[in-house]
Scaffold this motif. Sequence first.
Motif, mmCIF file in Angstrom:
data_model
loop_
_atom_site.group_PDB
_atom_site.id
_atom_site.type_symbol
_atom_site.label_atom_id
_atom_site.label_comp_id
_atom_site.label_asym_id
_atom_site.label_seq_id
_atom_site.Cartn_x
_atom_site.Cartn_y
_atom_site.Cartn_z
ATOM 1 N N ALA A 1 0.786 -1.149 0.000
ATOM 2 C CA ALA A 1 0.032 -0.064 -0.116
ATOM 3 C C ALA A 1 0.788 1.301 0.049
ATOM 4 C CB ALA A 1 -0.873 0.054 1.048
ATOM 5 N N LEU A 2 1.970 1.165 0.877
ATOM 6 C CA LEU A 2 2.897 2.393 0.735
ATOM 7 C C LEU A 2 3.535 2.616 -0.610
ATOM 8 C CD1 LEU A 2 3.502 4.013 3.125
ATOM 9 C CD2 LEU A 2 5.706 2.828 3.516
ATOM 10 N N ALA A 3 3.830 1.633 -1.223
ATOM 11 C CA ALA A 3 4.410 1.770 -2.519
ATOM 12 C C ALA A 3 3.493 2.368 -3.442
ATOM 13 C CB ALA A 3 4.801 0.242 -3.162
ATOM 14 N N GLU A 4 2.008 2.075 -3.531
ATOM 15 C CA GLU A 4 1.177 2.559 -4.437
ATOM 16 C C GLU A 4 1.199 4.157 -4.048
ATOM 17 O OE1 GLU A 4 -1.022 1.351 -6.801
ATOM 18 O OE2 GLU A 4 0.174 -0.522 -6.494
ATOM 19 N N LEU A 5 1.218 4.733 -2.914
ATOM 20 C CA LEU A 5 0.924 6.133 -2.586
ATOM 21 C C LEU A 5 2.375 6.674 -2.838
ATOM 22 C CD1 LEU A 5 -1.613 4.906 -1.180
ATOM 23 C CD2 LEU A 5 -1.251 7.310 0.191
ATOM 24 N N GLY B 1 8.680 -0.941 11.443
ATOM 25 C CA GLY B 1 9.764 -1.487 10.654
ATOM 26 C C GLY B 1 9.321 -2.626 9.832
ATOM 27 N N HIS B 2 8.474 -3.419 10.007
ATOM 28 C CA HIS B 2 8.157 -4.672 9.092
ATOM 29 C C HIS B 2 7.683 -3.804 7.743
ATOM 30 C CE1 HIS B 2 6.890 -8.132 7.522
ATOM 31 N NE2 HIS B 2 5.461 -7.610 7.215
ATOM 32 N N THR B 3 6.871 -2.638 7.886
ATOM 33 C CA THR B 3 6.163 -2.156 6.436
ATOM 34 C C THR B 3 7.476 -1.426 5.765
ATOM 35 O OG1 THR B 3 4.399 -1.706 7.701
ATOM 36 C CG2 THR B 3 4.629 -0.191 5.849
ATOM 37 N N LEU B 4 8.299 -0.934 6.312
ATOM 38 C CA LEU B 4 9.217 -0.479 5.754
ATOM 39 C C LEU B 4 10.383 -1.206 4.883
ATOM 40 C CD1 LEU B 4 10.455 2.674 8.092
ATOM 41 C CD2 LEU B 4 8.924 2.753 5.760
ATOM 42 N N ASP C 1 11.219 -1.697 0.957
ATOM 43 C CA ASP C 1 12.536 -2.010 0.675
ATOM 44 C C ASP C 1 12.515 -3.146 -0.617
ATOM 45 O OD1 ASP C 1 13.311 0.323 1.947
ATOM 46 O OD2 ASP C 1 14.173 -0.869 3.641
ATOM 47 N N SER C 2 11.984 -4.332 0.093
ATOM 48 C CA SER C 2 12.162 -5.380 -0.939
ATOM 49 C C SER C 2 11.197 -5.349 -2.160
ATOM 50 C CB SER C 2 11.276 -6.587 -0.107
ATOM 51 O OG SER C 2 9.792 -6.376 -0.052
ATOM 52 N N LEU C 3 10.703 -4.184 -2.333
ATOM 53 C CA LEU C 3 9.979 -3.919 -3.299
ATOM 54 C C LEU C 3 10.870 -2.948 -4.393
ATOM 55 C CD1 LEU C 3 6.244 -3.345 -2.240
ATOM 56 C CD2 LEU C 3 7.140 -5.374 -3.135
ATOM 57 N N GLU C 4 11.811 -2.560 -3.895
ATOM 58 C CA GLU C 4 12.894 -1.993 -4.522
ATOM 59 C C GLU C 4 12.132 -0.282 -4.840
ATOM 60 O OE1 GLU C 4 14.525 -3.625 -7.945
ATOM 61 O OE2 GLU C 4 15.555 -5.316 -6.686
ATOM 62 N N VAL C 5 11.394 0.073 -3.839
ATOM 63 C CA VAL C 5 10.886 1.364 -3.732
ATOM 64 C C VAL C 5 11.472 2.380 -2.823
ATOM 65 C CG1 VAL C 5 8.548 2.772 -3.360
ATOM 66 C CG2 VAL C 5 8.644 0.565 -4.579
ATOM 67 N N ALA C 6 11.913 3.544 -3.225
ATOM 68 C CA ALA C 6 12.638 4.497 -2.233
ATOM 69 C C ALA C 6 11.814 4.778 -1.149
ATOM 70 C CB ALA C 6 12.884 5.775 -3.002
ATOM 71 N N ARG C 7 12.290 4.592 -0.093
ATOM 72 C CA ARG C 7 11.536 5.296 1.036
ATOM 73 C C ARG C 7 11.058 6.599 0.955
ATOM 74 N NH1 ARG C 7 13.891 2.578 6.713
ATOM 75 N NH2 ARG C 7 13.914 0.231 6.049
#
Length: 296
Positions: free
Chosen positions: A124-128, A148-151, A155-161
Amino acid sequence: MKLSLGPVLFYWDRNKTHDFYASMAEQPLDVIYLGETVCSKRRDMMLDDWLGLARDIARVSSAQLVLSGLTLVEAASELSSLRRLCDNGELLVEANDMGAVQLMSERKLPFVGGPALNLYNGHALAELVASGMQRWVPPVEASGQLIGHTLRQLDSLEVARPEVEIFAYGHLPLAYSARCFTARAENRPKDDCQFCCQNYPEGIPLLSQENAPLFTINGIQTMSASVSNLLADYPELVNAGADLLRLSPRAEGMEQVIAAFDAVRKGGLPPLAVDGCNGYWHGQAGMLRAEEAGLC
């Protein structure tokens, strides 16, 4: 670590609002949020007033200024106001409703994802993030472990935090309703509330049948009875990936609150315990303190 001042969640009159921000402009804050997030009937300050206040603050403070939008959008007039806020042309916007996310995404403008967006996983974070979110304020009930788990999942999706801003102090905004509980407490209809929220600069305490503090009533918003205070958890906040700590305004004593957090972020030792609750951060009932949950 940066410190932010969240939007004022209570309904203060125009003079009190201006006096409050005049004092906050002199504080060691990195981000200051402005705007009405709770109820569209609170009209002492309109969009142009907030923008004017932002310009005044900018003359004396280097803090980044952000406009926060409503959390519960129910009427066409509220959606129209939200559009104007998203089109303000000056300040970054905090989206507290998915309608604001859509408006900002359509305009290809960056935004802050507020705590009411209910983002609980990396997908969900990656979508936003793809929609333009550059800062994430996790839901107030999220534990350090969940954040921590969400972040890590992100990272595993290779999306910048995005930047991570954690609600570290203040009455926790827990829920919103179409009903106005403050008007109900004064036996007034919502459509003729007489702006009675202004009678309660820090909301109305709601007690259980055993006379124990349970919630704080703030118009259509239900808040925690106790003030959440994560100052003693500062090392864990750093380890969880926090970039900013949000301090939610209160009617009195904000200068002392900011000074305490500022001292710790500059190297001072965090206290062993503080007044208030921190149960959610430790994955426990939110109203608990860590020592009550057997975590200290």
